[in-house]
Design a protein around this motif. Structure first.
Motif, PDB file in Angstrom:
ATOM      1  N   LEU A 130     -15.265   9.923  38.887  1.00 45.16           N
ATOM      2  CA  LEU A 130     -15.056   8.587  38.312  1.00 45.16           C
ATOM      3  C   LEU A 130     -14.068   7.789  39.156  1.00 45.16           C
ATOM      4  CD1 LEU A 130     -14.924   9.564  34.564  1.00 45.16           C
ATOM      5  CD2 LEU A 130     -16.577   7.980  35.594  1.00 45.16           C
ATOM      6  N   ARG A 131     -14.507   6.614  39.604  1.00 41.82           N
ATOM      7  CA  ARG A 131     -13.677   5.722  40.407  1.00 41.82           C
ATOM      8  C   ARG A 131     -13.605   4.359  39.733  1.00 41.82           C
ATOM      9  NH1 ARG A 131     -12.239   9.806  42.137  1.00 41.82           N
ATOM     10  NH2 ARG A 131     -12.777  10.742  44.122  1.00 41.82           N
ATOM     11  N   GLU A 132     -12.393   3.783  39.704  1.00 44.69           N
ATOM     12  CA  GLU A 132     -12.224   2.469  39.092  1.00 44.69           C
ATOM     13  C   GLU A 132     -12.842   1.399  39.993  1.00 44.69           C
ATOM     14  OE1 GLU A 132      -8.806  -0.330  37.023  1.00 44.69           O
ATOM     15  OE2 GLU A 132      -8.264   1.653  37.780  1.00 44.69           O
ATOM     16  N   PHE A 178     -15.053   2.216  35.208  1.00 41.77           N
ATOM     17  CA  PHE A 178     -15.115   3.368  36.094  1.00 41.77           C
ATOM     18  C   PHE A 178     -16.580   3.710  36.308  1.00 41.77           C
ATOM     19  CE2 PHE A 178     -10.893   3.809  34.395  1.00 41.77           C
ATOM     20  CZ  PHE A 178     -10.151   4.413  35.397  1.00 41.77           C
TER      21      PHE A 178
END
Length: 137
Positions: free
Chosen positions: A20-22, A41
């Motif tokens: 998960l990446r913002e 995310f």
């Protein structure tokens, strides 16, 4: 698509959480009201997203989608709502993220709820994930 019982081993859960990446704030529309912020995310898998709408660091709304399943929570009606998304349907409209629809379950899918909690726990030291985990109490 997720298996009905939503069983995953710890490595797969950890991998999903780590992926998960913002997404940059400038890609999101501002919140409806002054002081509201949106946080998005995205995971490495297609259709793996997590959205928050917050006010002064308080979660007002939360949605998590993974492999055609959805979990959402709204402060105005603070209970879990699970459902099925149209993202895995193979038609022309389903290819556009803006057209995602959710068909809510009649009863909460507790297996999916616990799976989401397990994924969030992999990032429990980060403030927004800790706040999301507090919703499970």
């Amino acid at each position: 698509m997720l298996k009905k019982n939503h069983v995953m081993d710890k490595n797969e859960i950890a991998s999903l959480g780590a992926s998960l990446r913002e997404i940059e704030q400038k890609l999101l529309k501002p919140g409806h009201q002054a002081g509201h912020t949106k946080i998005w995310f995205q995971g490495e898998e297609p259709y793996f997203d997590m959205f928050f709408e917050c006010n002064n660091d308080e979660i007002l709304w939360f949605q998590f989608t993974l492999r055609g399943k959805s979990l959402s929570w709204d402060k105005r009606k603070p209970e879990w709502q699970t459902g099925t998304t149209n993202e895995l349907c193979l038609n022309d409209v389903g290819f556009y993220a803006a057209t995602k629809t959710i068909d809510n379950d009649h009863q909460p899918d507790w297996g999916f709820i616990y799976l989401v909690k397990s994924i969030l726990e992999t990032r429990a030291k980060e403030p927004i994930f800790a706040q999301a985990l507090a919703l499970f109490k």
